[in-house]
Structure formats: C-alpha cells, structure tokens
Scaffold this active site. Structure first.
Site, PDB file in Angstrom:
ATOM      1  N   LYS A 121       2.287  -3.599  14.719  1.00 21.14           N
ATOM      2  CA  LYS A 121       3.669  -3.139  14.822  1.00 21.14           C
ATOM      3  C   LYS A 121       3.699  -1.702  15.361  1.00 21.14           C
ATOM      4  O   LYS A 121       3.380  -1.489  16.515  1.00 21.14           O
ATOM      5  CB  LYS A 121       4.352  -3.290  13.466  1.00 21.14           C
TER       6      LYS A 121
ATOM      7  N   ARG B 231     -20.132  -5.904  13.621  1.00 19.06           N
ATOM      8  CA  ARG B 231     -19.271  -6.401  12.546  1.00 19.06           C
ATOM      9  C   ARG B 231     -19.275  -5.447  11.359  1.00 19.06           C
ATOM     10  O   ARG B 231     -18.292  -5.291  10.654  1.00 19.06           O
ATOM     11  CB  ARG B 231     -19.704  -7.825  12.120  1.00 19.06           C
TER      12      ARG B 231
ATOM     13  N   TYR C   7       7.050  -9.764   3.732  1.00 20.40           N
ATOM     14  CA  TYR C   7       6.601 -10.342   4.990  1.00 20.40           C
ATOM     15  C   TYR C   7       6.157 -11.794   4.763  1.00 20.40           C
ATOM     16  O   TYR C   7       5.282 -12.067   3.932  1.00 20.40           O
ATOM     17  CB  TYR C   7       5.466  -9.502   5.593  1.00 20.40           C
TER      18      TYR C   7
ATOM     19  N   ASP D 125       2.476  -2.332   1.190  1.00 19.21           N
ATOM     20  CA  ASP D 125       2.574  -2.642   2.618  1.00 19.21           C
ATOM     21  C   ASP D 125       3.505  -1.582   3.229  1.00 19.21           C
ATOM     22  O   ASP D 125       4.704  -1.591   2.985  1.00 19.21           O
ATOM     23  CB  ASP D 125       3.131  -4.065   2.793  1.00 19.21           C
TER      24      ASP D 125
HETATM   25  C1  LIG Z   1       3.662  -8.232  10.853  1.00 12.45           C
HETATM   26  C2  LIG Z   1       3.572  -7.847   9.439  1.00 12.45           C
HETATM   27  C3  LIG Z   1       2.466  -8.216   8.643  1.00 12.45           C
HETATM   28  C4  LIG Z   1       1.349  -9.101   9.165  1.00 12.45           C
HETATM   29  O1  LIG Z   1       0.662  -8.520  10.215  1.00 12.45           O
HETATM   30  P1  LIG Z   1      -0.027  -9.339  11.430  1.00 12.45           P
HETATM   31  O2  LIG Z   1      -0.620  -8.226  12.208  1.00 12.45           O
HETATM   32  O3  LIG Z   1       1.036 -10.107  12.115  1.00 12.45           O
HETATM   33  O4  LIG Z   1      -1.045 -10.237  10.820  1.00 12.45           O
HETATM   34  C5  LIG Z   1       2.454  -7.788   7.331  1.00 12.45           C
HETATM   35  N1  LIG Z   1       3.443  -7.044   6.815  1.00 12.45           N
HETATM   36  C6  LIG Z   1       4.514  -6.679   7.539  1.00 12.45           C
HETATM   37  C7  LIG Z   1       5.578  -5.860   6.895  1.00 12.45           C
HETATM   38  C8  LIG Z   1       4.619  -7.064   8.871  1.00 12.45           C
HETATM   39  O5  LIG Z   1       5.699  -6.719   9.571  1.00 12.45           O
END
Ligand SMILES: *Cc1c(COP(=O)(O)O)cnc(C)c1O
Length: 367
Positions: A191, A43, A95, A166
């Site tokens: 993604k 961890r 998001y 982000d």
């Molecule tokens: C999918 C996504 C997230 C969240 O990510 P997870 O891996 O689904 O928890 C945050 N920001 C953006 C722009 C995303 O497309």
C-alpha cells in the site's frame, strides 16, 4: 534524525568500493562462506532486504523489522508464531484477507473472537484465560473505526498477551503504535510504502528482540515467504518519499471527506479526521495525521453506489489502496455475503491528483 531524513538515509547499505549513491540490487542467491557482511543464503538474508528492514524499523521506532513477500504473509507469521491453542481477540472490522487467514488457516489451531475493538468493554468481556494476542487495526478497513491503542495495551499487559497493530492505513508518518504500547507492528508494504501500485510486500516491526520475535524470524526464514532483492530495492526507493506522499494523501482525503459530508446524495462519511467521526478525539490523541482513506455510503443502495462508480473518470474501480492514483471500490461486493460492510459503502483511496479534478469528477458522478 527526523522522519524525512531517516527515510532517505537509512536503508542504504553501500557495499561497493565505488560508493554509488544508491545501493545496488544484489541478485546473488548465495554468498561466500565467512564474508564480512555475514550473508549466507538469500532466504535468510540479503543486503537489499537488510537495508529495507533497517529503514522500516527506524521509521516505526522499533528494535528490528522483518520483511515478507506480502502483508498477508507478515500477519499470518504472527498467528503462526503463537503457541497452538492460543486465543486471539481481533476486530469485527478488519482487513478481509487477514480475517480469512485467521478463519481458514487457524481453525483447530487457535481460537478467535471478532469484537468491536472501539468498544473497550466488549474487548474486556472477550478475554479468556488463554488470550495470547490482541490484534488491532486502526484506522480499520473499510469502516475507519478507531481503536485506543494505549487502552488496549493496558489490557494486553495485564493478560501477559501480545498487542500487535496493523498500521497499514496510518503508516509510521502518522502513527507509531510501538510508542503507544504495542509490541509488534504489521504493514502491508503493498500500500503506502510501495505507493505506486506495483509491488507486493509486507513487514513486521518489534519493540524488542524477545522470544516471540525469535519465533517470527524463524517463521520468516524457515517458512520462506520473503521478498526478492528487487522488490526490497523498489520498496526502499519508494519509502524515501513516504512522508511527502502521506502529507498529500491526508490533505486530499480531508478535502474529499468534507465535500462528501455536505453532499445530498451521501448518507454517511467515515474519515477519522472529521470532527463528526465517533472517535475523532482518540484518533487525534494517537495520530498526527488521519491518512488517505475515506469511506462513504451512497443514498439509494448498492445499485446507486455502483452507478456512481461507473460514472467516475479519475477513480478507477479496483481493489487495493495507497498508490498515487485514486481508486474506488464497493467493498461489500468483494468481501462476499457474510460481510458486515454496508452494501452501499464505497471505499476511496484518495490519490495525489489535483483535488479540483477529483472533486469535479465526484460531483458529476454523484449527479
Ligand atoms: C492490503 C492489506 C493487508 C494485506 O496485505 P497484502 O500485501 O495484500 O497481502 C493487510 N492489512 C491491511 C490494512 C491492508 O490494507
């Protein structure tokens, strides 16, 4: 080293005397005390996670990176690391899951203002004495709004606040927020980093190892939302082809966006690579490519948009994005009644199938 070279050669900590070309997966949850690698307990760190964190930090031009079990865990770690009573300025288009995290987990702990961050005056007038975090998402989900990272970083510096970005949609192939004045970058590795719709993960990258980063590391280690060594292995593997996949995604997205722009059934197209995009100039000044997500509004409302989706063959109707396969989704249906997303808006994650097939399919579905 250039991006493509870093992506392949960083993130490979060969620990085995046999010198395998690919770093093996280390499944052990615990390590002998006093070992040379400084490993203690999985961890807190393991060889696969450290290799992954190294490559992500290098690609984002940061000093350090922390990997999490999801993008939401990574984003939430930033809000957890803030002093209680902090004020956050966040985008009105962001998001959905992280919007929910701010609203559902931090009510009573932090204050949040959701503003149109492509409007600098609106951001300025939202600043309060206790503003500690500017949360930027550019391009944003699902409207592909563009925020001027450099301009927001000036506001954040004047305020002594953190600017976090982000960068999931742009990826470090096309945008390095840390070089534009951001302090922290966030990714959903689920993604484009993963790229094949089969891994859940997230990451944070810091410009420098400061006190705030120490808190983030504490949230990661003590909170424990960490990815498994196997997930780290698959992510490091996928990242090796990230640059080439992104070039394909962006090339295909522009072709689709231009096709949609000229289609009589389409009301509006959102893609920062189009000259007609409201903030194309800002996008071009901070991105070297415009990504693989295109949103568009179908004439005839939500019902007609649903009909288009149901007629498609190559674009599966599913949430998420960033995989080699094309996906499509009517976002308002997923985000619920209080969303600002137009009901007839379809978001497309443009995949790496041949664009002739994709255009033919879209053409027949639009009718
Ligand atoms: C999918 C996504 C997230 C969240 O990510 P997870 O891996 O689904 O928890 C945050 N920001 C953006 C722009 C995303 O497309």
């Amino acid at each position: 080293m250039k991006f493509e070279t870093l992506a392949i050669h960083k993130g490979n900590l060969i620990t085995d005397k046999n010198r395998p070309v690919v770093q093996p997966i280390t499944l052990s949850t615990t390590f002998e005390h006093g070992n040379e690698g400084g490993m203690l307990y999985t961890r807190a760190g393991n060889p696969n996670r450290i290799a992954l964190e190294e490559v992500i930090a290098a690609l984002e031009k940061g000093e350090d990176a922390a990997a999490f079990s999801s993008g939401n865990a990574a984003g939430t770690a930033v809000y957890q690391a803030l002093e209680p009573g902090s004020h956050i300025i966040a985008p009105d288009d962001m998001y959905h899951g992280l919007h929910n995290s701010m609203v559902q987990l931090f009510t009573g702990i932090h204050e949040v203002s959701f503003v149109d961050m492509s409007d600098l005056e609106a951001v300025k007038s939202a600043i309060r004495p206790n503003t500690r975090l500017f949360w930027v998402e550019t391009p944003s989900n699902p409207l592909l709004k563009i925020t001027d990272i450099r301009a927001i970083s000036v506001l954040a510096k004047n305020q002594g606040a953190i600017l976090a970005c982000d960068n999931t949609f742009a990826t470090p192939v096309f945008q390095n927020p840390l070089l534009l004045g951001a302090d922290v970058v966030m990714h959903s590795s689920t993604k484009y980093f993963g790229g094949h719709s089969d891994i859940l993960g997230g990451a944070l990258v810091t410009k420098e190892k400061n006190d705030f980063w120490t808190k983030i590391r504490t949230v990661q280690r003590v909170g424990g939302a960490v990815p498994s060594p196997t997930d780290c292995y698959w992510l490091a593997r996928s990242i090796r082809t990230l640059a080439y996949r992104m070039k394909g995604h962006a090339e295909h997205a522009l072709i689709l966006a231009e096709f949609l722009l000229n289609h009589p059934k389409v009301e509006q197209v959102f893609y920062p690579g189009l000259k007609s995009h409201k903030n194309h100039e800002i996008a071009a000044s901070q991105m070297s490519g415009f990504g693989g997500i295109v949103s568009f509004m179908v004439k005839g409302g939500a019902e007609e948009a649903d009909r288009v989706v149901s007629r498609l063959h190559f674009f599966m109707n599913a949430t998420s994005l960033g995989g080699v396969e094309s996906l499509i989704e009517r976002r308002a249906a997923v985000e619920g009644p209080d969303t600002l997303t137009p009901p007839n808006l379809l978001r497309v994650s443009v995949g790496l199938e041949h664009t002739d097939d994709l255009l033919e399919d879209l053409n027949q579905a639009l009718g």
